[in-house]
Design an enzyme around this catalytic site. Structure first.
Site, PDB file in Angstrom:
ATOM      1  N   TRP A 127     -26.809  19.112 -51.623  1.00  0.00           N
ATOM      2  CA  TRP A 127     -25.831  20.130 -51.262  1.00  0.00           C
ATOM      3  C   TRP A 127     -26.122  21.398 -52.058  1.00  0.00           C
ATOM      4  CZ3 TRP A 127     -20.556  20.746 -53.847  1.00  0.00           C
ATOM      5  CH2 TRP A 127     -19.736  21.618 -53.112  1.00  0.00           C
ATOM      6  N   ASP A 208     -21.382  11.974 -56.468  1.00  0.00           N
ATOM      7  CA  ASP A 208     -20.581  12.881 -55.658  1.00  0.00           C
ATOM      8  C   ASP A 208     -20.240  12.133 -54.375  1.00  0.00           C
ATOM      9  OD1 ASP A 208     -19.374  14.921 -54.287  1.00  0.00           O
ATOM     10  OD2 ASP A 208     -20.997  16.371 -54.544  1.00  0.00           O
ATOM     11  N   ALA A 210     -17.980  12.648 -51.277  1.00  0.00           N
ATOM     12  CA  ALA A 210     -17.133  13.590 -50.554  1.00  0.00           C
ATOM     13  C   ALA A 210     -16.767  13.117 -49.156  1.00  0.00           C
ATOM     14  CB  ALA A 210     -17.839  14.951 -50.458  1.00  0.00           C
ATOM     15  N   LYS A 243     -12.440  15.972 -46.430  1.00  0.00           N
ATOM     16  CA  LYS A 243     -12.914  15.427 -45.166  1.00  0.00           C
ATOM     17  C   LYS A 243     -12.073  14.249 -44.703  1.00  0.00           C
ATOM     18  CE  LYS A 243     -16.397  18.306 -45.676  1.00  0.00           C
ATOM     19  NZ  LYS A 243     -16.408  18.889 -47.020  1.00  0.00           N
TER      20      LYS A 243
END
Length: 393
Positions: A127, A208, A210, A243
């Site tokens: 990312w 991470d 997400a 999300k």
């Protein structure tokens, strides 16, 4: 003094959004922005979120600050959602943050505070905000091989070879599920091999996560994070609710530090200190929505059901696109699209082919060929497939 300021690099995704808006073609397709869209192109508010907000509105009698680390109901609920019973709750220090980005930033700040010389190993690609924040903080980045453009999968041998060069005091940044930007993920045995490397090198994993619930389901998507956290002495986890709860604008995230229970008090105080330095008290509305849902059986069940609908819709689009490309190309070279998970996939093509998709067909994706699968619907999948074949990908 401000005449010394220099122009900063433009955000490529925001520039893509503007170009898309200015395109007059009715057939244009936006596959750039990383938000979920339903078949009508909307990003709806989830049913459980609406119900939770109604309940909050009816019952909330103050807007006073929460604690520096956020509301304990939220941090407890998120620790349970992400980690389950993989580690004792007493081993987890946690702090609410403004979105997953805030959690990532606080994690890097924490690493720099603990070891200014720490190197951060980052997947190639990752990312872009990971790299941007690390650069801004002046932290050393080491890329490790990850995506194989030829197969559309993970270059696992290269990844392991590169991770073996990490040392104690370094940090290895991993994507818990639904790798952004590639969509290519490790399988269970590959995660075991990564854990072995972490154990042998002494490097600290930072995960991470997400997109929990967007890949193979809430529990399956958390499995790797739980396995890592229970297998090493220390672990950082940055999680986002943008999300899976669809509360993008509420900026709801959390940073967790898993270590020994004896160090939990110091670790918790340090996370609160970091929050104080950056934004004092974290935002609470999104966190209260999440904790309201996760602590109510009926709301949680409804949220999980709608999240499953979202996940299955994206899987169906993946399978449709892979099948259409197989029909048009006469080969299974795009089969990896059905194997990827999450909102994103990376085609593995060149920037000039991506530009050709935009110029000839009005299809907008990031220059590295990352596309948001959730930007498609059943009618636009055949359009994209024909365009991919037309430009020679």
């Amino acid at each position: 003094m401000f005449e010394t300021l220099k122009a900063q690099p433009a955000d490529k995704i925001l520039a893509l959004v503007q170009a898309y808006r200015e395109d007059p073609r009715d057939t244009k397709i936006d596959l750039g922005v990383g938000v979920y869209k339903d078949a009508s192109g909307n990003t709806p508010v989830m049913r459980a979120v609406k119900a939770a907000e109604q309940r909050i509105w009816e019952n909330q009698d103050t807007k006073v600050y929460t604690g520096l680390a956020g509301d304990p109901a939220y941090t407890n609920a998120m620790a349970a959602l992400v980690l389950g019973d993989a580690v004792p709750r007493g081993a987890i220090a946690a702090a609410a943050t403004p979105g997953g980005t805030g959690a990532v930033r606080q994690a890097f700040e924490l690493v720099r505070m603990a070891n200014p010389e720490a190197r951060v190993f980052v997947s190639d690609p990752t990312w872009p905000n990971h790299l941007s924040i690390l650069s801004y903080l002046g932290m050393e980045v080491v890329n490790y091989r990850y995506f194989d453009s030829e197969t559309g999968g993970v270059n696992f041998d290269g990844m392991i070879e590169d991770l073996k060069t990490a040392k104690k005091g370094d940090v290895v940044l991993l994507h818990g599920c639904c790798h952004n930007p590639t969509g290519a993920n490790l399988n269970s045995s590959e995660w075991d091999a990564v854990i072995e490397v972490l154990q042998s090198t002494g490097a600290v994993p930072m995960i991470d996560i997400a997109y929990q619930g967007f890949g193979d389901g809430l529990e399956a998507d958390a499995a790797a994070t739980r396995k890592v956290a229970s297998s090493v002495p220390e672990c950082l986890i940055a999680a986002s609710c943008s999300k899976n709860f669809g509360i993008y604008q509420e900026r709801t995230g959390i940073l967790m530090l898993v270590a020994s229970e004896a160090a939990q008090g110091l670790n918790q105080a340090t996370l609160a200190f970091l929050n104080r330095q950056n934004y004092s008290f974290p935002p609470d509305h999104g966190a209260r929505i999440v904790s309201t849902i996760l602590t109510d059986d009926a709301l949680k069940a409804d949220w999980q059901a709608e999240l499953e609908d979202v996940r299955n819709a994206m899987l169906a689009l993946r399978e449709q696109l892979a099948g259409e490309l197989q029909r048009l190309s006469g080969s299974d070279r795009f089969g990896f699209l059905a194997q990827h998970r999450g909102m994103f996939s990376r085609l593995g093509t060149t920037p000039d082919k991506v530009e050709a998709l935009r110029e000839k067909h009005g299809i907008y994706m990031v220059g590295d060929s990352r596309m948001n699968i959730a930007g498609l619907n059943q009618n636009s999948v055949p359009i994209l497939a024909r365009a991919i074949i037309d430009v020679g990908i």
